[in-house]
Design a protein around this motif. Structure first.
Motif, PDB file in Angstrom:
ATOM      1  N   VAL A 176      -3.131  -5.647 -10.730  1.00 28.55           N
ATOM      2  CA  VAL A 176      -3.143  -5.856  -9.267  1.00 28.55           C
ATOM      3  C   VAL A 176      -4.149  -6.954  -8.933  1.00 28.55           C
ATOM      4  O   VAL A 176      -5.034  -7.243  -9.734  1.00 28.55           O
ATOM      5  N   VAL A 196       1.192  -7.165  -6.696  1.00 31.22           N
ATOM      6  CA  VAL A 196       0.581  -6.195  -5.792  1.00 31.22           C
ATOM      7  C   VAL A 196      -0.794  -6.713  -5.414  1.00 31.22           C
ATOM      8  O   VAL A 196      -1.628  -6.987  -6.287  1.00 31.22           O
ATOM      9  N   ILE A 207      -4.359   4.923  -4.690  1.00 31.81           N
ATOM     10  CA  ILE A 207      -5.242   3.793  -4.431  1.00 31.81           C
ATOM     11  C   ILE A 207      -6.372   4.221  -3.487  1.00 31.81           C
ATOM     12  O   ILE A 207      -7.541   3.907  -3.697  1.00 31.81           O
ATOM     13  N   PRO A 222       0.459   5.302  -2.439  1.00 30.94           N
ATOM     14  CA  PRO A 222      -0.733   4.781  -1.773  1.00 30.94           C
ATOM     15  C   PRO A 222      -1.926   5.729  -1.936  1.00 30.94           C
ATOM     16  O   PRO A 222      -3.069   5.277  -2.025  1.00 30.94           O
ATOM     17  N   ILE A 236      -4.120  -5.813  -3.125  1.00 30.69           N
ATOM     18  CA  ILE A 236      -4.739  -4.754  -2.334  1.00 30.69           C
ATOM     19  C   ILE A 236      -5.877  -5.349  -1.520  1.00 30.69           C
ATOM     20  O   ILE A 236      -6.821  -5.910  -2.078  1.00 30.69           O
ATOM     21  N   ARG A 260       0.031   1.579   5.595  1.00 28.92           N
ATOM     22  CA  ARG A 260      -0.739   1.291   4.382  1.00 28.92           C
ATOM     23  C   ARG A 260      -0.032   0.315   3.458  1.00 28.92           C
ATOM     24  O   ARG A 260      -0.661  -0.328   2.645  1.00 28.92           O
ATOM     25  N   VAL A 261       1.293   0.261   3.558  1.00 26.04           N
ATOM     26  CA  VAL A 261       2.042  -0.555   2.601  1.00 26.04           C
ATOM     27  C   VAL A 261       2.861  -1.602   3.331  1.00 26.04           C
ATOM     28  O   VAL A 261       3.573  -1.290   4.282  1.00 26.04           O
ATOM     29  N   TYR A 311      -7.542   0.003   4.018  1.00 23.67           N
ATOM     30  CA  TYR A 311      -6.955  -0.843   2.990  1.00 23.67           C
ATOM     31  C   TYR A 311      -5.487  -1.039   3.295  1.00 23.67           C
ATOM     32  O   TYR A 311      -4.903  -0.297   4.097  1.00 23.67           O
ATOM     33  N   GLN A 312      -4.933  -2.049   2.690  1.00 24.76           N
ATOM     34  CA  GLN A 312      -3.502  -2.278   2.848  1.00 24.76           C
ATOM     35  C   GLN A 312      -2.952  -2.795   1.516  1.00 24.76           C
ATOM     36  O   GLN A 312      -3.638  -3.562   0.830  1.00 24.76           O
ATOM     37  N   ILE A 313      -1.774  -2.338   1.186  1.00 22.63           N
ATOM     38  CA  ILE A 313      -1.180  -2.733  -0.085  1.00 22.63           C
ATOM     39  C   ILE A 313      -0.025  -3.673   0.225  1.00 22.63           C
ATOM     40  O   ILE A 313       0.889  -3.300   0.959  1.00 22.63           O
TER      41      ILE A 313
END
Ligand code: DLL
Length: 433
Positions: A407, A370, A342, A339, A372, A426-427, A356-358
């Motif tokens: 992505v 993926v 990114i 992460p 984002i 984050r993920v 942000y979030q993945i």
């Protein structure tokens, strides 16, 4: 005096003698008091007295997070259960939580290393500290609390949350130091602006941020936003909580308190130590703990380490900011993704917010996708759609350049992504791996 000049500035060969002496006692102690360690040491032919020099540490077995879970709750304690004065738990998402116990002496050790941490960040006796890490089973709040008490600071024991109240207390009591997660520092800035408070007018001069990964770009963002010096604090419950390592005011690596927490950097695949300066997994041995001392604990955090003396005068080795985790590393279509890579890209693009979030997903028989989600300035949404498309294309191109995988990028309005008062998520991995 709240730091330990003798140990922190000691020539490294003298420090080795201190560490060797502690290690010898530690091996004897766990051998005598913990069945799991006794069996493991027997397996590799180590008896009390066999280890007399710190360089022999490589002969000792590793301890892993899995061991903490397998011997849950008290199996790895070396002190008697009734001599444990306090218990903490590490946040985990699966299986048994990781439980750690402190004797009275361990709490004193924690107080001391946290006082040294605060001093390293620039705190002085008499300063007011606002502790906005969670209190309770999480080690953040109480670890800071014990250290601040030891260091002679004035404590505002806020815990996390109740952001309006945090801001009012800051305005009224004028604390000089703030301790919280870096994401909460940014969250509080949004709230402050909404209340008509200019974050740059805050009384905070020093921030001690940690408990989750954050990049240097995020540091710049926090420093600009709050007009504060943002330092990084690292630690983990298994070792003690916060208080393992801390940046000094030069912000050039985190000083590890290696007279009590012996660091090694290993190749996570082979278990061998890597050369100085190379990236690898941080492994720590708690040299003087009693409750749950750990031999060669694999933190799963990836760092590099230098033994070069720091401009501040400390000789204690410095570890880099955490570059990733051996387990948080996401493997997407065979490529390792952190992460932090990114985050680094996003913070370099003007108009994006560091939120942000993945999201990773895998439809049946399809490749991993993926996506984002990135928050961008409100202004962009009122501009022409063309600008939004350009921004999205730029982010996609830059991230793909760094990660080497395709992505999807979704731009969202400020405040769309759920905020956290503690560690941020984050993920989101929706694959059933
Ligand atoms: O997070 C202890 C702590 C509290 C540290 C307050 C700093 C401030 P755990 O909940 O056991 O303990 O989580 C430990 O968090 O292995 C890292 O992966 C991550 N972590 C902690 N500090 C940092 C940091 C506390 N400064 C796990 N940068 C560790 C990056 C960090 N990751």
């Amino acid at each position: 005096m709240i730091w330990n000049e003798e140990f922190e500035c000691m020539p490294l060969d003298e420090l080795k003698k201190v560490q060797s002496n502690y290690l010898e006692k530690l091996v004897d102690y766990v051998y005598a008091n913990n069945e799991v360690y006794r069996a493991r040491l027997d397996q590799v032919g180590i008896k009390p007295g066999s280890i007399t020099d710190i360089s022999q540490i490589v002969k000792l077995p590793f301890t892993t997070k899995m061991d903490m879970r397998d011997y849950y709750p008290y199996g790895l304690f070396s002190a008697k259960r009734e001599d444990i004065r306090e218990i903490h738990v590490s946040s985990g998402t699966t299986g048994n939580p990781t439980l750690v116990g402190y004797t009275k002496e361990d709490i004193q050790l924690w107080s001391t290393v946290m006082a040294r941490t605060l001093c390293c960040a620039g705190a002085e006796p008499g300063d007011i500290i606002q502790i906005a890490y969670g209190y309770g089973l999480f080690t953040g709040g109480l670890g800071f609390h014990y250290g601040a008490l030891e260091a002679g600071l004035t404590i505002l024991p806020m815990s996390s949350g109740q952001t309006k109240r945090q801001l009012k207390i800051m305005q009224d009591f004028k604390p000089r130091i703030l301790g919280c997660t870096p994401s909460y520092a940014l969250y509080m800035a949004d709230e402050a602006r909404e209340l008509g408070i200019d974050p740059r007018d805050s009384s905070w001069e020093i921030g001690i941020f940690g408990a989750e990964p954050w990049s240097d770009s995020m540091r710049n963002e926090i420093e600009d936003t709050w007009d504060i010096m943002a330092t990084d604090v690292y630690g983990l419950s298994e070792i003690i909580g916060p208080g393992v390592s801390q940046e000094c005011t030069y912000k050039d690596g985190l000083h590890i308190f290696s007279d009590v927490f012996y660091p090694e950097i290993i190749d996570p695949d082979t278990g061998e130590q890597v050369a100085e300066g190379e990236d690898g997994e941080l492994v720590i041995t708690t040299l003087t703990k009693q409750g749950i001392p750990l031999l060669r604990y694999r933190t799963r955090d990836i760092v590099s380490m230098t033994n070069e003396k720091c401009r501040c005068g400390r000789t204690s080795p410095r570890v880099s900011k955490i570059k990733g985790r051996t387990d948080d590393m996401i493997v997407v279509r065979g490529i390792n993704v952190f992460p932090s890579q990114i985050e680094h890209v996003l913070l370099g693009i003007e108009g994006t917010c560091p939120h942000y979030q993945i999201v990773i997903d895998r439809a049946a028989h399809k490749l991993d996708q993926v996506e984002i989600m990135v928050e961008v300035d409100q202004q962009l949404f009122s501009d022409e759609i063309k600008k939004l498309n350009e921004m999205s294309a730029r982010i996609k191109k830059e991230i793909e350049g760094v990660l080497s995988i395709g992505v999807k990028v979704k731009l969202v309005e400020p405040k769309t992504i759920e905020r956290s008062m503690g560690k941020s998520q984050r993920v989101i991995d929706k694959r059933n791996l």
